[in-house]
Design an enzyme around this catalytic site. Structure first.
Site, short mmCIF file in Angstrom:
data_model
loop_
_atom_site.label_atom_id
_atom_site.label_comp_id
_atom_site.label_asym_id
_atom_site.label_seq_id
_atom_site.Cartn_x
_atom_site.Cartn_y
_atom_site.Cartn_z
N GLU A 76 0.85 -1.18 0.00
CA GLU A 76 0.00 0.00 0.00
C GLU A 76 0.89 1.24 0.00
O GLU A 76 1.72 1.41 0.90
CB GLU A 76 -0.89 0.02 1.25
CG GLU A 76 -1.73 1.27 1.33
CD GLU A 76 -2.33 1.50 2.71
OE1 GLU A 76 -2.03 0.72 3.63
OE2 GLU A 76 -3.09 2.46 2.85
N ALA A 124 5.72 11.83 -3.03
CA ALA A 124 5.92 13.25 -3.38
C ALA A 124 7.36 13.52 -3.79
O ALA A 124 8.29 12.83 -3.38
CB ALA A 124 5.54 14.16 -2.21
N ILE A 125 7.47 14.52 -4.63
CA ILE A 125 8.77 15.04 -5.05
C ILE A 125 8.80 16.50 -4.62
O ILE A 125 7.79 17.19 -4.70
CB ILE A 125 8.92 14.95 -6.60
CG1 ILE A 125 8.86 13.49 -7.08
CG2 ILE A 125 10.20 15.62 -7.09
CD1 ILE A 125 10.03 12.62 -6.70
N VAL A 182 8.08 17.07 -12.22
CA VAL A 182 7.95 16.96 -13.69
C VAL A 182 9.32 16.95 -14.38
O VAL A 182 9.51 17.52 -15.44
CB VAL A 182 7.01 18.04 -14.28
CG1 VAL A 182 6.46 17.60 -15.62
CG2 VAL A 182 5.85 18.31 -13.35
N LYS A 183 10.30 16.32 -13.73
CA LYS A 183 11.62 16.15 -14.36
C LYS A 183 11.93 14.67 -14.50
O LYS A 183 13.05 14.29 -14.79
CB LYS A 183 12.70 16.80 -13.50
CG LYS A 183 12.63 18.31 -13.47
CD LYS A 183 13.75 18.85 -12.62
CE LYS A 183 13.69 20.37 -12.54
NZ LYS A 183 14.66 20.88 -11.56
N GLY A 184 10.95 13.84 -14.17
CA GLY A 184 11.14 12.41 -14.34
C GLY A 184 11.47 11.67 -13.05
O GLY A 184 11.52 10.44 -13.03
N TYR A 185 11.70 12.40 -11.96
CA TYR A 185 12.04 11.73 -10.70
C TYR A 185 10.90 10.83 -10.23
O TYR A 185 11.13 9.72 -9.75
CB TYR A 185 12.35 12.74 -9.60
CG TYR A 185 13.67 13.45 -9.77
CD1 TYR A 185 14.87 12.75 -9.68
CD2 TYR A 185 13.73 14.81 -10.03
CE1 TYR A 185 16.09 13.39 -9.84
CE2 TYR A 185 14.94 15.47 -10.19
CZ TYR A 185 16.12 14.75 -10.09
OH TYR A 185 17.32 15.38 -10.25
N GLY A 186 9.66 11.34 -10.35
CA GLY A 186 8.51 10.56 -9.88
C GLY A 186 8.39 9.23 -10.60
O GLY A 186 8.08 8.19 -10.01
N ASN A 246 -5.62 15.12 -7.51
CA ASN A 246 -4.70 15.86 -8.39
C ASN A 246 -3.60 14.97 -8.97
O ASN A 246 -2.96 15.36 -9.94
CB ASN A 246 -4.03 17.00 -7.62
CG ASN A 246 -4.99 18.10 -7.32
OD1 ASN A 246 -5.99 18.26 -8.03
ND2 ASN A 246 -4.72 18.85 -6.28
C1 LIG Z 1 -0.79 8.39 -2.57
C2 LIG Z 1 -0.37 9.78 -2.71
O1 LIG Z 1 0.57 10.18 -2.11
S1 LIG Z 1 -1.26 10.80 -3.72
C3 LIG Z 1 -0.38 12.31 -3.73
C4 LIG Z 1 0.68 12.38 -4.77
N1 LIG Z 1 1.57 13.47 -4.48
C5 LIG Z 1 1.28 14.76 -4.77
O2 LIG Z 1 0.27 15.11 -5.34
C6 LIG Z 1 2.31 15.77 -4.28
C7 LIG Z 1 2.64 16.81 -5.32
N2 LIG Z 1 3.17 16.21 -6.55
C8 LIG Z 1 4.36 15.59 -6.61
O3 LIG Z 1 5.07 15.45 -5.64
C9 LIG Z 1 4.82 15.06 -7.95
O4 LIG Z 1 4.34 15.90 -8.96
C10 LIG Z 1 4.36 13.62 -8.25
C11 LIG Z 1 4.93 12.70 -7.21
C12 LIG Z 1 2.86 13.49 -8.30
C13 LIG Z 1 4.94 13.24 -9.63
O5 LIG Z 1 6.35 13.33 -9.60
P1 LIG Z 1 7.12 14.02 -10.80
O6 LIG Z 1 8.58 13.92 -10.58
O7 LIG Z 1 6.59 15.39 -10.99
O8 LIG Z 1 6.68 13.08 -12.01
P2 LIG Z 1 7.41 12.87 -13.43
O9 LIG Z 1 8.27 14.05 -13.74
O10 LIG Z 1 8.08 11.55 -13.42
O11 LIG Z 1 6.17 12.87 -14.38
C14 LIG Z 1 5.64 11.70 -14.94
C15 LIG Z 1 4.46 12.04 -15.80
O12 LIG Z 1 3.35 12.34 -14.95
C16 LIG Z 1 2.87 13.63 -15.21
N3 LIG Z 1 2.44 14.21 -13.95
C17 LIG Z 1 3.21 14.55 -12.92
N4 LIG Z 1 2.44 15.02 -11.92
C18 LIG Z 1 1.16 14.95 -12.35
C19 LIG Z 1 -0.09 15.29 -11.79
N5 LIG Z 1 -0.19 15.77 -10.56
N6 LIG Z 1 -1.20 15.10 -12.55
C20 LIG Z 1 -1.12 14.62 -13.80
N7 LIG Z 1 0.05 14.27 -14.38
C21 LIG Z 1 1.17 14.44 -13.65
C22 LIG Z 1 4.02 14.38 -15.83
O13 LIG Z 1 3.58 15.45 -16.62
C23 LIG Z 1 4.67 13.30 -16.64
O14 LIG Z 1 3.95 13.12 -17.84
P3 LIG Z 1 4.71 12.76 -19.23
O15 LIG Z 1 5.48 11.50 -18.97
O16 LIG Z 1 3.60 12.57 -20.21
O17 LIG Z 1 5.59 13.92 -19.53
#
Ligand SMILES: CC(=O)SCCNC(=O)CCNC(=O)[C@H](O)C(C)(C)COP(=O)(O)OP(=O)(O)OC[C@H]1O[C@@H](n2cnc3c(N)ncnc32)[C@H](O)[C@@H]1OP(=O)(O)O
Length: 559
Positions: free
Chosen positions: A279, A284-285, A291-295, A322
């Site tokens: 689970e 979070a990043i 949006v740099k690929g770390y996620g 979101n």
């Molecule tokens: C269970 C939970 O914890 S739910 C809560 C999730 N966490 C959050 O919302 C906290 C705020 N957000 C973040 O920390 C980050 O944006 C994360 C963890 C959601 C994503 O990490 P990132 O490093 O930004 O993701 P990464 O750069 O690898 O993006 C992967 C793809 O997802 C997309 N993406 C990233 N964030 C989001 C989002 N919130 N909504 C929709 N698409 C997203 C990117 O545009 C990218 O798309 P692409 O491959 O078509 O270009």
């Protein structure tokens, strides 16, 4: 100590969560209020390598948390996160119920310690270190190859990552083959490009992904606190006390991105080993690295670790509204295929989140997907080459031009390299857009007629009383800014050269286009009251009447 540590176990976690009061305003998350599983349907604590005795473990009291946090706050890692969140965290302490008093102590102590400066922080560190060393029950997560997660920096990829050049179980990728694929295909999609670039960073030792739990190792605790701070900031609707509790809970593990010894982000999850699913609690990043690929890479490391080390087949998570888009891109679906009896009653319920599932593929090389994608592209590319010649690139046509834009040499259509090879035959001329004005099959005769007609029109224009401004190209010495404004100049002399070349105007429309351009230029550069503007209007209507009468007589001849 016992009373403090007991809140880390399942029953206390549920009890404390009965009165969460997330009063934060949401910046990045929608309302994500926890509605935790009640004690009665909380499952028995699953046996796990991580669920060692919490009483004697590395983190056994809030004092420990305080000191670690104080040190974390003083370190370069996430110092901004700390300073930003302290005020709301302190304010939020009032909302917490009694069970969260330990967390309040922790927060206050952290603030005090941070204010007290480095000296007091290091005193705390020493204490923890001593305790940890004396603790025989400290659980350390180890890689499958036996190396400890979160090892010293600069020693190459750490954590569950397969070493460079190796491959995931079930898939053997030789270095040479990888190189060939890499060299052969020049372009890769954004996904692969980001993955490759981060993989290179890992191989160079500048970035590492570690998976660890609360094991009491000094450095690991600093990272966990850094991760907790990122969660607290990025998930503002989540009670901070709850975040601390889960991140520090020994039945949870955290996969973290570490760059230059700073935590960039991470995922905290709870592996239910007996149920073979995990689970995801938080993901979070840090804000300026999103949006740099770390996620994506983080999730790939998580999947690989969960499959190879924990033996999991699925992940479940309540995704923040979101973040649903992000989870979909990581292979999560809103449809839950996992049999309900494997997960029901185990995971925590959330309000405002969407339950999502991800099946972990038993073979995919998650941390080396870009190589796999390259191989697939290579295979498809080779197949296309077998079936078509579209990969052959011919040398281009020499378009060098003489004066007035007239080609230096005439190129026959059939001599254009590659045209015949592509299946073109001369009888397809009719499909060409370069058709002579008449439908006659004798192109040479038609070209002569066309030239004669254009010559007569040009003579008529030249003889007209208003032709004088158009006879020669505009001299830039007389009108210095002319060519700054008019980018496609035209004049009667240039048109005459083009007509006499008998090569340029292969259609009458091309000739008319030049005439129109010449008049349009005059009206662009000059204002309506000028003589040039008036000349252009009068000469253009003269031209139109000549074209009209000329075409009428051609039609009469053809009838
Ligand atoms: C269970 C939970 O914890 S739910 C809560 C999730 N966490 C959050 O919302 C906290 C705020 N957000 C973040 O920390 C980050 O944006 C994360 C963890 C959601 C994503 O990490 P990132 O490093 O930004 O993701 P990464 O750069 O690898 O993006 C992967 C793809 O997802 C997309 N993406 C990233 N964030 C989001 C989002 N919130 N909504 C929709 N698409 C997203 C990117 O545009 C990218 O798309 P692409 O491959 O078509 O270009």
């Amino acid at each position: 100590m016992d009373t403090h540590s007991s809140h880390l176990t399942a029953p206390n976690r549920s009890r404390s969560s009965q009165s969460p009061s997330p009063s934060h305003s949401s910046a990045t998350s929608s309302i994500h209020k926890r509605k935790l599983a009640s004690d009665d349907h909380a499952p028995p604590f699953p046996p796990s390598s991580l669920s060692a005795d919490t009483r004697d473990g590395a983190l056994t009291s809030n004092d420990d948390l305080e000191s670690i946090s104080a040190r974390g706050g003083g370190a370069d890692s996430d110092s901004d996160e700390d300073s930003d969140e302290e005020a709301p965290e302190a304010a939020n302490a009032e909302d917490s119920d009694e069970d969260d008093s330990s967390i309040r102590t922790f927060t206050t102590a952290r603030l005090d310690a941070a204010n007290a400066g480095v000296g007091s922080g290091s005193a705390r560190n020493t204490k923890i270190k001593t305790e940890n060393l004396s603790s025989s029950a400290t659980v350390k997560i180890e890689n499958s190859d036996g190396t400890k997660d979160g090892g010293a920096q600069g020693t190459g990829p750490a954590g569950p990552t397969a070493p460079a050049g190796s491959s995931a179980p079930g898939i053997v990728v030789k270095e040479d083959a990888t190189k060939i694929f890499t060299e052969n295909i020049q372009t890769s999609g954004a996904y692969s490009a980001r993955e490759e670039s981060l993989k290179r960073e890992e191989e160079a030792g500048r970035l590492k992904f570690v998976c660890l739990a609360n094991d009491g190792v000094d450095e690991h605790m600093v990272w966990l606190i850094g991760l907790k701070n990122i969660f607290a900031r990025q998930l503002p609707n989540m009670p901070k006390e709850y975040i601390v509790r889960l991140v520090m809970d020994r039945s949870h593990k955290s996969v973290m991105v570490i760059r230059r010894n700073l935590v960039v982000g991470g995922i905290t999850y709870r592996p239910y080993i007996s149920q073979k699913f995990g689970e995801i609690a938080f993901c979070a990043i840090t804000a300026d690295e999103q949006v740099k690929g770390y996620g994506t890479r983080l999730m790939n490391h998580l999947k690989q670790h969960a499959r190879d080390v924990d033996g999991l087949t699925h992940f479940l998570t309540y995704a923040d509204n979101n973040a649903v888009g992000y989870f979909i891109k990581q292979g999560f679906t809103k449809e839950i295929h996992l049999e309900k009896d494997r997960w029901h009653g185990y995971i925590k319920d959330y309000d405002g989140g969407i339950l999502m599932e991800c099946k972990i593929d038993p073979k995919l090389p998650y941390t080396d997907l870009s190589t796999m994608i390259r191989r697939q592209r290579q295979a498809i590319d080779e197949k296309i080459r077998e079936l078509s010649n579209c990969h052959i690139v011919y040398s281009g046509i020499d378009f060098q031009k003489k004066e007035a834009g007239i080609p230096k040499k005439i190129i026959k259509v059939e001599d254009i390299p590659g045209l015949r090879e592509a299946g073109w035959t001369p009888d397809q001329w009719g499909h060409s857009r370069f058709r002579i004005v008449s439908a006659s099959t004798d192109n040479a005769i038609q070209q002569k007629h066309l030239t004669a007609f254009m010559r007569s029109l040009l003579k008529s224009l030249n003889d007209h009383v208003d032709a004088w401004p158009f006879k020669e190209p505009v001299d830039a010495r007389d009108v210095p800014d002319y060519y700054d404004i008019i980018k496609d100049p035209m004049d009667l002399k240039t048109m005459s050269k083009r007509v006499e070349s008998e090569q340029y105007y292969v259609t009458f429309e091309m000739f008319v286009a030049d005439v129109k351009r010449m008049f349009a230029n005059a009206r662009t550069y000059n204002s309506p009251e000028t003589i040039y503007y008036k000349c252009s209007t009068r000469l253009e209507s003269h031209f139109q009447s000549k074209v009209h009468s000329g075409l009428q007589s051609v039609n009469k001849i053809q009838q």
